[in-house]
Each structure stands twice: as C-alpha cells, then as structure tokens.
Design a protein around this motif. Structure first.
Motif, mmCIF file in Angstrom:
data_model
loop_
_atom_site.group_PDB
_atom_site.id
_atom_site.type_symbol
_atom_site.label_atom_id
_atom_site.label_comp_id
_atom_site.label_asym_id
_atom_site.label_seq_id
_atom_site.Cartn_x
_atom_site.Cartn_y
_atom_site.Cartn_z
ATOM 1 N N MET A 91 15.956 30.313 19.903
ATOM 2 C CA MET A 91 16.189 30.891 21.219
ATOM 3 C C MET A 91 16.486 29.805 22.245
ATOM 4 O O MET A 91 15.949 28.700 22.180
ATOM 5 C CB MET A 91 14.979 31.709 21.670
ATOM 6 C CG MET A 91 14.673 32.912 20.790
ATOM 7 S SD MET A 91 13.410 33.977 21.510
ATOM 8 C CE MET A 91 14.318 34.698 22.895
ATOM 9 N N SER A 118 17.601 29.230 26.677
ATOM 10 C CA SER A 118 17.376 29.788 28.003
ATOM 11 C C SER A 118 18.251 31.017 28.233
ATOM 12 O O SER A 118 19.454 31.002 27.963
ATOM 13 C CB SER A 118 17.685 28.728 29.063
ATOM 14 O OG SER A 118 17.521 29.252 30.359
ATOM 15 N N THR A 173 9.963 33.095 16.577
ATOM 16 C CA THR A 173 10.958 32.491 17.455
ATOM 17 C C THR A 173 10.704 30.994 17.557
ATOM 18 O O THR A 173 9.561 30.536 17.467
ATOM 19 C CB THR A 173 10.912 33.097 18.870
ATOM 20 O OG1 THR A 173 9.611 32.887 19.431
ATOM 21 C CG2 THR A 173 11.220 34.587 18.831
ATOM 22 N N SER A 185 12.384 27.428 19.780
ATOM 23 C CA SER A 185 13.288 26.993 20.838
ATOM 24 C C SER A 185 13.333 25.475 20.867
ATOM 25 O O SER A 185 12.282 24.823 20.771
ATOM 26 C CB SER A 185 12.831 27.516 22.201
ATOM 27 O OG SER A 185 13.646 26.983 23.227
ATOM 28 N N ASN A 209 10.225 25.642 27.749
ATOM 29 C CA ASN A 209 10.519 26.704 28.699
ATOM 30 C C ASN A 209 9.351 27.663 28.818
ATOM 31 O O ASN A 209 8.358 27.556 28.102
ATOM 32 C CB ASN A 209 11.787 27.457 28.274
ATOM 33 C CG ASN A 209 11.730 27.887 26.823
ATOM 34 O OD1 ASN A 209 10.775 28.520 26.391
ATOM 35 N ND2 ASN A 209 12.751 27.522 26.054
ATOM 36 N N HIS A 210 9.480 28.591 29.742
ATOM 37 C CA HIS A 210 8.521 29.672 29.900
ATOM 38 C C HIS A 210 9.107 30.918 29.248
ATOM 39 O O HIS A 210 10.298 31.198 29.377
ATOM 40 C CB HIS A 210 8.238 29.937 31.381
ATOM 41 C CG HIS A 210 7.581 28.788 32.080
ATOM 42 N ND1 HIS A 210 6.239 28.498 31.942
ATOM 43 C CD2 HIS A 210 8.084 27.847 32.914
ATOM 44 C CE1 HIS A 210 5.941 27.435 32.662
ATOM 45 N NE2 HIS A 210 7.040 27.014 33.257
ATOM 46 N N ILE A 211 8.252 31.672 28.562
ATOM 47 C CA ILE A 211 8.708 32.866 27.858
ATOM 48 C C ILE A 211 7.952 34.079 28.376
ATOM 49 O O ILE A 211 6.719 34.053 28.484
ATOM 50 C CB ILE A 211 8.491 32.730 26.341
ATOM 51 C CG1 ILE A 211 9.306 31.554 25.791
ATOM 52 C CG2 ILE A 211 8.876 34.019 25.621
ATOM 53 C CD1 ILE A 211 9.074 31.289 24.318
ATOM 54 N N VAL A 225 6.784 37.721 27.563
ATOM 55 C CA VAL A 225 6.574 38.620 26.433
ATOM 56 C C VAL A 225 6.036 39.944 26.964
ATOM 57 O O VAL A 225 5.025 39.972 27.669
ATOM 58 C CB VAL A 225 5.583 38.031 25.410
ATOM 59 C CG1 VAL A 225 5.354 39.019 24.268
ATOM 60 C CG2 VAL A 225 6.095 36.705 24.870
#
Length: 229
Positions: free
Chosen positions: A2, A4, A18, A20, A24-26, A28
């Motif tokens: 994944m 951005s 997943t 990345s 980053n911030h995800i 959910v």
C-alpha cells in the motif's frame, strides 16, 4: 503493498495483510456484522458484498477519499458535534459503498448466519493454535467433520485452502517478528509455527520475493533514513 492514498476494503472472513514501504498513518474502520445487516436490511453478505477491485469512475473514488479524509480529521475529536459529524460520515461512506461498490453474490457463494458462525469458530481455533503442529485432519476432527467435507467447505467460504490460510497466518507472524524483534531467524521460524527454518525460508521467499535476512535489513535501513535529526 500500500502507498499513500490507497484504499482497501476487506469483506468478512477474507484473509488479508498489508505492507507499506512508507511511514504513514492508517485509518482502519471496522463495521460489526450485525450493524451491516441492520443498515442493509439483512442483504449484506447474504446477497451481496463490497468490491473495491472493480474499476469504478474517478468521481466515485474521489468521493470515497473525501469521506475518509474527513474521518481522519475527526479521529481524535471528542465533542458531541464531532461525534455526530463522524457518525454522519460513516453513514455517507456506507451509502457510497452501496451505490458504487456492490458485487452481487451468485447463489452458490451466498452466506448464511450459520456458516458465518461456524467459519468464525474455525478461523478462531486456527488462530489460537497455528504456532503448534496443526493439520487439516486435526481441525476437521475438532469440529466433527470429515476431511473431504471440511476441506471443501473451508476453501469455498474462504476462497483459499486450509494450507494457504495456515501458512499466511504463520508468515504474518514471522513478518512482525522480523521487523520488531531481534530474535534469530531460526527462532522466528519455530515461534511462527513453521516445522523448520528451510520451510520458513522457502515460504517467505515465495510470498515476499526476498529472503528474510534481506527483508529485515531493508526495513532497518529504511527506518534509519526516516529518523528525524
């Protein structure tokens, strides 16, 4: 993998993971099954499911990202107005999914509550015992089914075989240990449920297209690069 701005939608009882390459911030969002059944009058996962793999118009994708970005902005807000706004956006999100991302289930793939309950019990049992020696006949016997029936039931409902599901659980665990522990590769292999280091190495290489050692080294290298001065 994944990046951005990516969005993934996972229907119930679908194995998934997943990764990345970026820090980053995800966001959910998990919808309880009883909530989805209520707001769709019992149609979700009995007559249809959601499909974000289907090619849709750019406008519908943009609208989806707009709602998700609003929810991200509201994630740490706790006033009554913020909670109401977040709730409104949740319903807007579901309406958008129903409008643009419904995939009709053929009759032979439609699920009923009894099947979902059984499947939840089976996957829960596997998740508790995957680090141990676990075979298809053992799990089939645990739930009182023949090997043939259990194998077909599991593959039909999960869209992958028992062995594939079990291996993915073990690989996901090994992945976490590789990135977030200093344990040796051999210990990681056994602590993740693999019967030998060789089995672990081959499965990891096939799934990630890189050896466990190089995978860990690359993560450590990227982590150093992202450390703020």
């Amino acid at each position: 993998m994944m990046h951005s701005g990516d969005v993934i939608l996972v229907n119930p009882n679908e194995i998934h993971s997943t990764q990345s390459p970026d820090h980053n911030h995800i966001l959910v969002i998990q919808f309880p099954m009883d909530f989805l059944q209520k707001v769709t009058s019992g149609k979700y996962y009995e007559l249809f499911e959601f499909d974000l793999n289907t090619v849709k118009s750019r406008n519908s994708t943009d609208d989806l990202l707009v709602i998700l970005n609003r929810l991200v902005a509201l994630a740490n807000q706790y006033t009554i107005i913020d909670n109401l706004t977040a709730t409104a956006n949740i319903y807007a999100l579901l309406a958008l999914l129903c409008r643009n991302y419904i995939s009709q289930l053929p009759i032979e793939k439609r699920h009923n509550n009894a099947d979902l309950t059984l499947l939840g019990n089976i996957t829960g049992y596997i998740q508790l015992h995957f680090r141990e020696r676990l075979t298809l006949p053992m799990v089939a016997a645990q739930f009182g089914y023949s090997v043939s029936y259990f194998s077909k039931f599991f593959a039909k409902r999960m869209n992958l075989t028992f062995s594939e599901y079990l291996q993915q659980l073990r690989l996901n665990t090994a992945n976490e240990l590789l990135l977030h522990s200093d344990d040796t590769l051999t210990n990681i292999a056994y602590n993740s449920g693999f019967s030998s280091y060789r089995n672990f190495y081959n499965a990891f290489l096939e799934n990630y297209q890189v050896s466990p050692t190089k995978y860990r080294q690359q993560y450590q290298h990227d982590k150093i690069l992202h450390v703020e001065p």
